[in-house]
Motif scaffolding. Sequence first.
Motif, short mmCIF file in Angstrom:
data_model
loop_
_atom_site.label_atom_id
_atom_site.label_comp_id
_atom_site.label_asym_id
_atom_site.label_seq_id
_atom_site.Cartn_x
_atom_site.Cartn_y
_atom_site.Cartn_z
N ASN A 1 0.84 -1.18 0.00
CA ASN A 1 0.00 0.00 0.00
C ASN A 1 0.89 1.24 0.00
O ASN A 1 1.67 1.42 0.92
CB ASN A 1 -0.90 0.02 1.24
CG ASN A 1 -1.82 -1.18 1.30
OD1 ASN A 1 -2.26 -1.69 0.28
ND2 ASN A 1 -2.09 -1.65 2.51
N PRO A 2 0.76 2.10 -0.98
CA PRO A 2 1.57 3.32 -0.98
C PRO A 2 1.10 4.27 0.13
O PRO A 2 -0.08 4.30 0.47
CB PRO A 2 1.31 3.92 -2.37
CG PRO A 2 0.09 3.26 -2.88
CD PRO A 2 -0.06 1.96 -2.17
N VAL A 3 2.05 5.00 0.69
CA VAL A 3 1.73 5.99 1.72
C VAL A 3 2.18 7.35 1.23
O VAL A 3 3.18 7.47 0.53
CB VAL A 3 2.39 5.65 3.08
CG1 VAL A 3 1.82 4.39 3.67
CG2 VAL A 3 3.88 5.54 2.96
N SER A 4 1.42 8.38 1.63
CA SER A 4 1.77 9.72 1.17
C SER A 4 2.13 10.64 2.33
O SER A 4 2.48 11.79 2.10
CB SER A 4 0.61 10.32 0.37
OG SER A 4 -0.55 10.35 1.17
N HIS A 16 -0.91 -3.38 11.79
CA HIS A 16 -0.25 -4.67 11.53
C HIS A 16 0.76 -5.03 12.62
O HIS A 16 1.82 -5.59 12.34
CB HIS A 16 0.45 -4.64 10.16
CG HIS A 16 -0.49 -4.56 9.01
ND1 HIS A 16 -0.92 -3.35 8.49
CD2 HIS A 16 -1.11 -5.52 8.29
CE1 HIS A 16 -1.75 -3.59 7.49
NE2 HIS A 16 -1.88 -4.89 7.36
N LEU A 17 0.43 -4.72 13.88
CA LEU A 17 1.36 -5.03 14.97
C LEU A 17 1.53 -6.54 15.10
O LEU A 17 0.59 -7.31 14.93
CB LEU A 17 0.84 -4.44 16.28
CG LEU A 17 0.78 -2.91 16.35
CD1 LEU A 17 0.16 -2.46 17.66
CD2 LEU A 17 2.17 -2.31 16.18
N ASP A 18 2.76 -6.97 15.40
CA ASP A 18 3.13 -8.37 15.58
C ASP A 18 2.92 -9.21 14.32
O ASP A 18 2.76 -10.42 14.39
CB ASP A 18 2.40 -8.99 16.78
CG ASP A 18 2.81 -8.35 18.09
OD1 ASP A 18 4.00 -8.04 18.25
OD2 ASP A 18 1.93 -8.14 18.96
N GLN A 19 2.90 -8.56 13.16
CA GLN A 19 2.79 -9.26 11.89
C GLN A 19 4.01 -8.92 11.05
O GLN A 19 4.49 -7.79 11.08
CB GLN A 19 1.52 -8.85 11.13
CG GLN A 19 0.23 -9.12 11.86
CD GLN A 19 -0.97 -8.53 11.10
OE1 GLN A 19 -0.88 -8.19 9.93
NE2 GLN A 19 -2.08 -8.41 11.81
N SER A 20 4.50 -9.87 10.29
CA SER A 20 5.64 -9.60 9.42
C SER A 20 5.17 -8.76 8.23
O SER A 20 4.14 -9.04 7.63
CB SER A 20 6.25 -10.91 8.92
OG SER A 20 6.83 -11.61 10.00
N LEU A 21 5.95 -7.72 7.93
CA LEU A 21 5.65 -6.84 6.82
C LEU A 21 6.87 -6.70 5.93
O LEU A 21 8.00 -6.82 6.38
CB LEU A 21 5.28 -5.43 7.33
CG LEU A 21 4.04 -5.27 8.18
CD1 LEU A 21 3.95 -3.85 8.71
CD2 LEU A 21 2.80 -5.59 7.36
N VAL A 22 6.63 -6.41 4.67
CA VAL A 22 7.71 -6.11 3.73
C VAL A 22 7.50 -4.67 3.29
O VAL A 22 6.46 -4.31 2.76
CB VAL A 22 7.70 -7.06 2.52
CG1 VAL A 22 8.76 -6.66 1.52
CG2 VAL A 22 7.89 -8.50 2.97
N SER A 35 12.31 -6.26 5.55
CA SER A 35 11.35 -7.10 6.26
C SER A 35 11.33 -6.65 7.71
O SER A 35 12.38 -6.59 8.37
CB SER A 35 11.74 -8.58 6.18
OG SER A 35 11.69 -9.01 4.84
N VAL A 36 10.15 -6.32 8.22
CA VAL A 36 10.02 -5.82 9.59
C VAL A 36 8.86 -6.51 10.27
O VAL A 36 7.98 -7.08 9.62
CB VAL A 36 9.81 -4.28 9.63
CG1 VAL A 36 11.01 -3.54 9.07
CG2 VAL A 36 8.54 -3.89 8.90
#
Length: 165
Positions: A1-4, A16-22, A35-36
Amino acid sequence: NPVSSAQDFQNGIKSHLDQSLVLTIVRDGSEQTLSVKPRSAPPVGQGALGVVIGPVLEKKSFNWYEAPVEATKFSVGYLGQVLGVLGQAIINLPTGGNGIGDKLSGPVGVAYTTYKVVQADPGNIVVLAALLSLSLALMNVLPIPALDGGRLAFVLISALVRRDF
């Protein structure tokens, strides 16, 4: 998802706390992938990712005749923020609420802030100098006896009562 905006990014992380994100970051025209895993219970003084995300100041250019107007708008807005912080401190003073101690800085804090500004973008040192000058001017005209504002208050009182005070 792009952020502005920084707020969009923070909201996305919070959802998305405690979830793996890219995360894909575009820096100087090249993409980097990270990867966070945002933490729901970070250590005290840290955020979910362990970094501070804030608004980015964009550089703007103005014609020579527009620059004084824009600088005045910026200065008035900044002084309004400083007055807001002072007003909030005065309101919270009787209740013992949060004061302005964490928002004030002495010579060491100013030196550290200058160091951080120069590290981030040396061109912003002019903006920092202007903000420091505005802050000092505002503080100096407060009606505190030891400052110029105190002297001005006594002169105005003397003029109103038409005798020396």
